[in-house]
Write an enzyme that holds these catalytic residues in place. Structure first.
Site, mmCIF file in Angstrom:
data_model
loop_
_atom_site.group_PDB
_atom_site.id
_atom_site.type_symbol
_atom_site.label_atom_id
_atom_site.label_comp_id
_atom_site.label_asym_id
_atom_site.label_seq_id
_atom_site.Cartn_x
_atom_site.Cartn_y
_atom_site.Cartn_z
ATOM 1 N N GLY A 98 0.845 -1.186 0.000
ATOM 2 C CA GLY A 98 0.000 0.000 0.000
ATOM 3 C C GLY A 98 0.879 1.234 0.000
ATOM 4 O O GLY A 98 2.112 1.142 -0.055
ATOM 5 N N MET A 108 2.437 5.014 1.419
ATOM 6 C CA MET A 108 3.055 5.435 2.688
ATOM 7 C C MET A 108 1.960 5.829 3.688
ATOM 8 O O MET A 108 0.873 6.250 3.304
ATOM 9 C CB MET A 108 3.998 6.612 2.442
ATOM 10 C CG MET A 108 5.239 6.226 1.650
ATOM 11 S SD MET A 108 6.344 7.627 1.379
ATOM 12 C CE MET A 108 6.901 7.979 3.044
ATOM 13 N N ALA A 155 0.085 4.050 5.462
ATOM 14 C CA ALA A 155 -1.137 3.224 5.444
ATOM 15 C C ALA A 155 -1.192 2.257 6.619
ATOM 16 O O ALA A 155 -2.214 1.599 6.840
ATOM 17 C CB ALA A 155 -1.210 2.447 4.134
ATOM 18 N N ASP A 209 10.739 -5.520 6.120
ATOM 19 C CA ASP A 209 10.110 -4.200 5.939
ATOM 20 C C ASP A 209 10.890 -3.408 4.887
ATOM 21 O O ASP A 209 12.059 -3.687 4.625
ATOM 22 C CB ASP A 209 10.076 -3.432 7.277
ATOM 23 C CG ASP A 209 9.016 -2.320 7.259
ATOM 24 O OD1 ASP A 209 8.125 -2.346 6.384
ATOM 25 O OD2 ASP A 209 9.081 -1.414 8.110
ATOM 26 N N GLU A 210 10.235 -2.430 4.297
ATOM 27 C CA GLU A 210 10.817 -1.621 3.213
ATOM 28 C C GLU A 210 11.297 -2.537 2.088
ATOM 29 O O GLU A 210 12.389 -2.376 1.524
ATOM 30 C CB GLU A 210 11.967 -0.735 3.730
ATOM 31 C CG GLU A 210 11.605 0.184 4.888
ATOM 32 C CD GLU A 210 10.502 1.198 4.551
ATOM 33 O OE1 GLU A 210 10.254 1.459 3.367
ATOM 34 O OE2 GLU A 210 9.863 1.697 5.498
ATOM 35 N N ALA A 211 10.447 -3.495 1.758
ATOM 36 C CA ALA A 211 10.815 -4.542 0.794
ATOM 37 C C ALA A 211 11.125 -3.997 -0.594
ATOM 38 O O ALA A 211 11.884 -4.614 -1.349
ATOM 39 C CB ALA A 211 9.679 -5.554 0.712
ATOM 40 N N GLN A 212 10.535 -2.834 -0.919
ATOM 41 C CA GLN A 212 10.764 -2.282 -2.269
ATOM 42 C C GLN A 212 12.226 -1.955 -2.536
ATOM 43 O O GLN A 212 12.660 -1.851 -3.672
ATOM 44 C CB GLN A 212 9.894 -1.026 -2.494
ATOM 45 C CG GLN A 212 10.272 0.213 -1.707
ATOM 46 C CD GLN A 212 9.713 0.242 -0.283
ATOM 47 O OE1 GLN A 212 9.041 -0.685 0.135
ATOM 48 N NE2 GLN A 212 9.994 1.300 0.468
HETATM 49 N N1 ADP Z 1 1.117 12.245 7.516
HETATM 50 C C1 ADP Z 1 1.468 11.506 8.593
HETATM 51 N N2 ADP Z 1 2.547 11.834 9.325
HETATM 52 C C2 ADP Z 1 2.919 11.090 10.383
HETATM 53 N N3 ADP Z 1 2.259 9.987 10.795
HETATM 54 C C3 ADP Z 1 1.179 9.633 10.117
HETATM 55 C C4 ADP Z 1 0.723 10.362 8.972
HETATM 56 N N4 ADP Z 1 -0.348 9.726 8.487
HETATM 57 C C5 ADP Z 1 -0.565 8.656 9.294
HETATM 58 N N5 ADP Z 1 0.329 8.613 10.268
HETATM 59 C C6 ADP Z 1 0.438 7.598 11.332
HETATM 60 O O1 ADP Z 1 1.233 6.547 10.854
HETATM 61 C C7 ADP Z 1 0.630 5.311 11.205
HETATM 62 C C8 ADP Z 1 1.050 4.260 10.233
HETATM 63 O O2 ADP Z 1 2.458 4.163 10.290
HETATM 64 P P1 ADP Z 1 3.214 2.978 9.600
HETATM 65 O O3 ADP Z 1 2.710 1.665 10.124
HETATM 66 O O4 ADP Z 1 4.680 3.266 9.781
HETATM 67 O O5 ADP Z 1 2.768 3.126 8.071
HETATM 68 P P2 ADP Z 1 3.508 2.675 6.733
HETATM 69 O O6 ADP Z 1 4.492 1.609 7.081
HETATM 70 O O7 ADP Z 1 2.413 2.173 5.828
HETATM 71 O O8 ADP Z 1 4.154 3.896 6.168
HETATM 72 C C9 ADP Z 1 -0.832 5.618 11.153
HETATM 73 O O9 ADP Z 1 -1.550 4.716 11.965
HETATM 74 C C10 ADP Z 1 -0.894 7.031 11.680
HETATM 75 O O10 ADP Z 1 -0.982 7.008 13.099
HETATM 76 C C1 LIG Z 2 6.584 6.819 -2.654
HETATM 77 C C2 LIG Z 2 8.047 6.641 -2.530
HETATM 78 C C3 LIG Z 2 8.613 6.390 -1.297
HETATM 79 N N1 LIG Z 2 9.946 6.236 -1.172
HETATM 80 C C4 LIG Z 2 10.539 5.987 0.137
HETATM 81 C C5 LIG Z 2 10.128 6.931 1.227
HETATM 82 C C6 LIG Z 2 10.248 6.103 2.463
HETATM 83 O O1 LIG Z 2 11.603 6.186 2.895
HETATM 84 C C7 LIG Z 2 9.943 4.693 1.990
HETATM 85 C C8 LIG Z 2 8.522 4.255 2.279
HETATM 86 O O2 LIG Z 2 8.337 4.148 3.668
HETATM 87 P P1 LIG Z 2 6.936 3.758 4.370
HETATM 88 O O3 LIG Z 2 7.358 2.849 5.489
HETATM 89 O O4 LIG Z 2 6.070 3.063 3.369
HETATM 90 O O5 LIG Z 2 6.331 5.006 4.874
HETATM 91 O O6 LIG Z 2 10.131 4.705 0.589
HETATM 92 C C9 LIG Z 2 10.762 6.314 -2.296
HETATM 93 O O7 LIG Z 2 11.991 6.125 -2.197
HETATM 94 N N2 LIG Z 2 10.213 6.553 -3.503
HETATM 95 C C10 LIG Z 2 8.882 6.727 -3.681
HETATM 96 O O8 LIG Z 2 8.438 6.948 -4.834
#
Ligand code: ADP
Ligand SMILES: Cc1cn([C@H]2C[C@H](O)[C@@H](COP(=O)(O)O)O2)c(=O)[nH]c1=O
Length: 281
Positions: free
Chosen positions: A101, A103, A105, A177-180
C-alpha cells in the site's frame, strides 16, 4: 500425517483426480465407471466398453508416471520431513504474506503486529529492513506513530543470510520491511518459502510516487499465499489514501523520507496535485 500440500498428495488420490479430470475431457479409457465419451455412471457400472484412444492413453500414462515418480507410489504418503527439512510438529510450512500500500497506510504497524503474534506462538522471527532506510533509526523498525522494534538492517537479503550464518536455519519466520528497496526480494522469498519452508512476511510499497512498479514487491504477488493492500487517510480530505504524493522536487525513484517529502492521497488529490508538483531545477 497426510500433508495437504498438492505436492504431497497421496499418489492414489492424485491418480483419481487426474482420471476425473480426463473423464470430463472425455479422454479416459480404462476406468471401471467411465462411459465414453466422458459419461460416468453414479453406480460405478457401465455396459459400454470403454473405447481406447492410444494417443491420449499414452500421453496420460506418461503424465501419470511422471507424477508417480514425484508423488510416491500408490498407497504411500510422503511427509515434508522426508525432503531433509526437519521441522517440529505444529510448525509453519512455506508461506508468503504480502502487506502493501502507500506510505502512512499502516504497513509497518501491521507487520509488527503479525511478528508479535508469531513470537507469542513461540516462533523465532528474523526481522529485517533495507539498510537504505535510516529515517528514524539504523537498527530498529519504527512506525510513523513511534512504535519500534529491533531489527537487522541489510542492503540485500543475501547479506542478511550471510550475517546470520548457521543461525539462519533456526528462524521459522522472516519478516521484511521496506521490501521495495531489496534487490533480491523475489528469489530470496521464493527460496525461503518453497525450499526452506519458512513463513515470509513482506511489507512494502507496491508503487512509487509516479504509481509505477517499485522494486520486486509486485513480482511476488503470484507467489503469495495472502496479499493485503492497505490504504491510509488522504492528507487533503477524509477519503481513503491509495497513493503516495511526493512533495519534494526530486524525480529519482528512491528518495528516503517521511512527512517532510510525502503525503498519503486519494485518487482525486493524487490526480490534481501530482500535476502541480514542483519539478527539479
Ligand atoms: N502524515 C502523517 N505523518 C505522520 N504519521 C502519520 C501520517 N499519516 C498517518 N500517520 C500515522 O502513521 C501510522 C502508520 O504508520 P506505519 O505503520 O509506519 O505506516 P507505513 O508503514 O504504511 O508507512 C498511522 O496509523 C498514523 O498514526
Ligand atoms: C513513494 C516513494 C517512497 N519512497 C521511500 C520513502 C520512504 O523512505 C519509503 C517508504 O516508507 P513507508 O514505510 O512506506 O512510509 O520509501 C521512495 O523512495 N520513492 C517513492 O516513490
Amino acid at each position: 500425517m497426510l500433508c495437504q500440500s498438492p505436492r504431497f498428495l497421496h499418489a492414489a488420490a492424485l491418480r483419481e483426480s487426474l482420471y476425473g479430470m480426463s473423464v470430463r475431457l472425455g479422454h479416459v479409457q480404462q476406468s471401471r465407471n467411465v462411459v465414453h465419451p466422458g459419461l460416468v455412471s453414479h453406480q460405478g457400472t457401465s455396459n459400454v466398453a470403454p473405447r481406447q484412444c492410444p494417443q491420449h492413453h499414452s500421453r496420460l500414462s506418461r503424465a501419470l508416471s511422471t507424477l508417480h515418480d514425484h508423488a510416491g507410489h500408490p498407497g504411500q504418503t510422503i511427509s515434508p520431513h522426508e525432503n531433509g527439512t526437519e521441522r517440529p510438529e505444529g510448525e509453519l510450512k512455506g508461506h508468503i504474506d504480502i502487506i502493501m500500500g502507500p506510505m502512512f497506510a499502516g504497513k509497518t504497524s501491521e507487520l509488527l503486529r503479525r511478528v508479535e503474534d508469531h513470537e507469542a506462538a513461540g516462533r523465532k522471527v528474523a526481522l529485517v529492513k533495507s539498510s537504505i532506510d535510516t529515517r528514524y533509526h539504523s537498527a530498529r523498525i519504527v512506525t510513523h506513530d513511534g512504535h519500534s522494534k529491533a531489527c537487522y538492517a541489510a542492503a540485500s537479503l543475501a547479506e542478511l543470510r550471510d550475517c546470520l550464518g548457521d543461525e539462519y536455519s533456526s528462524f521459522s519466520v522472516i519478516a521484511i520491511d521496506e521490501a521495495q528497496f531489496l534487490p533480491d526480494l523475489l528469489p530470496f522469498c521464493m527460496h525461503a518459502a518453497d525450499a526452506e519452508q519458512k513463513h515470509v512476511l513482506v511489507a512494502g510499497l507496491d508503487g512509487d510516487f509516479k504509481r509505477q512498479r517499485f522494486g520486486q514487491v509486485l513480482d511476488l504477488v503470484p507467489m503469495a499465499d495472502k496479499v493485503t493492500k492497505l490504504g491510509g487517510r488522504c492528507a487533503y480530505c477524509s477519503s481513503r489514501a491509495l497513493f503516495s504524493l511526493r512533495i519534494a522536487a526530486d524525480e529519482r525513484q528512491a528518495l528516503v523520507g517521511g512527512a517532510d517529502k510525502y503525503a498519503p492521497v486519494c485518487r482525486r488529490h493524487y490526480t490534481e496535485l501530482s500535476e502541480l508538483r514542483p519539478s527539479e531545477a
